[in-house]
Design an enzyme around this catalytic site. Structure first.
Site, PDB file in Angstrom:
ATOM      1  NE  ARG A  72      -4.142  -1.817   0.401  1.00  8.35           N
ATOM      2  CZ  ARG A  72      -5.381  -1.573   0.837  1.00  8.35           C
ATOM      3  NH1 ARG A  72      -5.714  -0.386   1.236  1.00  8.35           N
ATOM      4  NH2 ARG A  72      -6.267  -2.538   0.834  1.00  8.35           N
ATOM      5  NE  ARG A 105      -7.420   5.322   1.963  1.00  9.56           N
ATOM      6  CZ  ARG A 105      -8.210   4.606   2.743  1.00  9.56           C
ATOM      7  NH1 ARG A 105      -9.346   5.120   3.155  1.00  9.56           N
ATOM      8  NH2 ARG A 105      -7.869   3.403   3.121  1.00  9.56           N
ATOM      9  NE  ARG A 134     -10.484   8.255  -5.863  1.00  6.99           N
ATOM     10  CZ  ARG A 134     -10.863   7.484  -4.886  1.00  6.99           C
ATOM     11  NH1 ARG A 134     -10.047   6.647  -4.343  1.00  6.99           N
ATOM     12  NH2 ARG A 134     -12.087   7.529  -4.435  1.00  6.99           N
ATOM     13  CG  ASP A 154      -9.194  -3.277  -4.144  1.00  8.87           C
ATOM     14  OD1 ASP A 154      -8.702  -2.594  -3.232  1.00  8.87           O
ATOM     15  OD2 ASP A 154      -9.964  -4.233  -3.927  1.00  8.87           O
ATOM     16  CE1 TYR A 156     -13.551  -7.098   2.011  1.00 10.89           C
ATOM     17  CE2 TYR A 156     -11.804  -8.399   0.994  1.00 10.89           C
ATOM     18  CZ  TYR A 156     -12.211  -7.393   1.855  1.00 10.89           C
ATOM     19  OH  TYR A 156     -11.272  -6.680   2.559  1.00 10.89           O
TER      20      TYR A 156
END
Ligand code: CP3
Length: 351
Positions: free
Chosen positions: A28, A32, A41, A77, A155
């Site tokens: 990662r 962000r 973004r 992702d 998920y």
């Protein structure tokens, strides 16, 4: 595969070859934590961004430029292939992937159709080609990745993120044949995605089984390991180093090594020295600085980086975090860690 000495540092370390210093990258590392990502973004969803090769390539390259890491990881992702086959998945900000119609029975499996990246997700190859065009001349490899069957299944079955994975485990225990069929469809999707990624220029692949740590050893051995062994056998044909990573896997490390992966990613809960005893010497280790350390004062960061390096094996080792960079990480810290790793690992003698 050509002259081994000409391979990137990361690839040589993953093969267990002696290296001039320890390679370093961060799970990662894009996203962000970087102001330049947040700016880019501002509008649009993550899945929309992943459909735009120029933007996805730019976001992939941002941490390479800013931190000086030894590898890029594709900005994508684990659920993008599910989006590409129109399964009905959305990434909710602050929550994670959410599935409109969760998988509950055999009929739901039919909705998990075959995935052909070049048809269903043309941006995948285009993004990688754009990244490799920029990184190739610098000798920095791109890491391709996919979600592992169990983590993706969690998920799909839960309908979203879950701490306990109780519905997933209930299906696994109540209907092992259905669960196996689900894992095998997801495995085929991962293989298809990784094949295209390597074909387009990725030089390393990592399979993220983030939530596998919720299983016991016997559950992993019975319900997941056979699928993972078949998955890694198929990936072997790609001819690039393959890493398996999960969180909370201290009790599973020897079994993760049995998947056939070339490298096992270690989270921060277990010492690298103890991990080394569980993962056979022929396999590389990657990890395992606690991501929270990146929020600590500079002296603490330095001490923790040195501690991880001291516990790390001499060969077959890649410096990384024990899980992903936290969004609140100060953007200058990863680069400082890169410099520390460089400085303190450069003395390793070549055999
Ligand atoms: O370096 C990188 O950041 C590479 C890109 C990357 C993303 N997701 C982008 C992303 C990677 C490698 C992933 C993998 C991923 N996605 C995993 C496995 C790795 C891990 O951290 O365990 C998992 C479990 C997911 C599922 C997922 N997607 C989660 C849990 C979240 C976070 C939800 C949130 O908002 O807290 C996402 C969304 C996501 N994927 C974001 C990013 C940068 C954040 C949302 C955004 O920027 O819009």
């Amino acid at each position: 595969m050509g002259d081994p000495s000409s391979a990137p540092l990361l690839v040589r370390a993953l093969r267990g070859e002696p290296v001039e210093r320890t390679p370093v990258w961060f799970m990662r590392q894009a996203g962000r934590s970087l102001p330049e990502y947040r700016e880019l973004r501002q509008s649009g969803s993550l899945l929309e961004l992943c459909r735009q090769p120029e933007l996805a390539a730019e976001v992939t390259l941002q941490p390479v430029r800013r931190h000086g890491v030894d590898a890029a990881i594709l900005f994508s992702d684990i659920v993008t292939p599910l989006d590409a086959i129109d399964f009905g998945v959305e990434i909710k900000p602050g929550i994670g992937p959410v599935v409109a119609q969760p998988v509950r029975d055999k009929a739901d499996l039919a909705r998990l159709r075959d995935f052909d990246p070049d048809v269903d997700m043309p941006a995948l190859r285009a993004t990688i080609e754009a990244i490799v065009a920029e990184l190739g001349p610098q000798g920095i490899p791109l890491i391709g990745f996919a979600g592992a069957p169990f983590t993706l299944a969690s998920y799909l079955v839960e309908g979203g993120p879950s701490k306990q994975q109780s519905l997933t485990k209930a299906m696994m225990l109540a209907d092992p044949a259905l669960f196996d069929a689900l894992l095998r469809r997801l495995s085929a999707i991962a293989v298809a995605s990784l094949r295209t990624q390597v074909d387009a220029g990725a030089q390393v692949v990592q399979v993220f089984d983030s939530w596998i740590g919720t299983l016991s050893r016997s559950q992993y051995e019975r319900f997941v390991l056979p699928v993972m062994q078949d998955l890694f056998t198929e990936l072997a044909e790609l001819g690039v180093p393959r890493t398996i990573f999960g969180v909370g896997t201290g009790h599973l490390l020897d079994l993760l090594a049995q998947t056939g992966a070339d490298c096992v990613g270690i989270d921060w809960r277990i010492d690298l020295r103890d991990a080394r005893k569980l993962v056979p010497d022929g396999k590389a280790l990657q990890g395992n600085l606690d991501p929270a350390v990146m929020l600590a004062p500079r002296e603490v960061i330095e001490a923790e980086v040195l501690r991880v390096l001291a516990e790390a094996p001499d060969r077959g080792y890649v410096f990384n975090l024990g899980h992903g960079v936290l969004p609140e990480t100060p953007p200058e810290v990863p680069g400082e860690i890169v410099r520390l790793v460089r400085e303190h690992s450069a003395t390793t003698t070549l055999a």
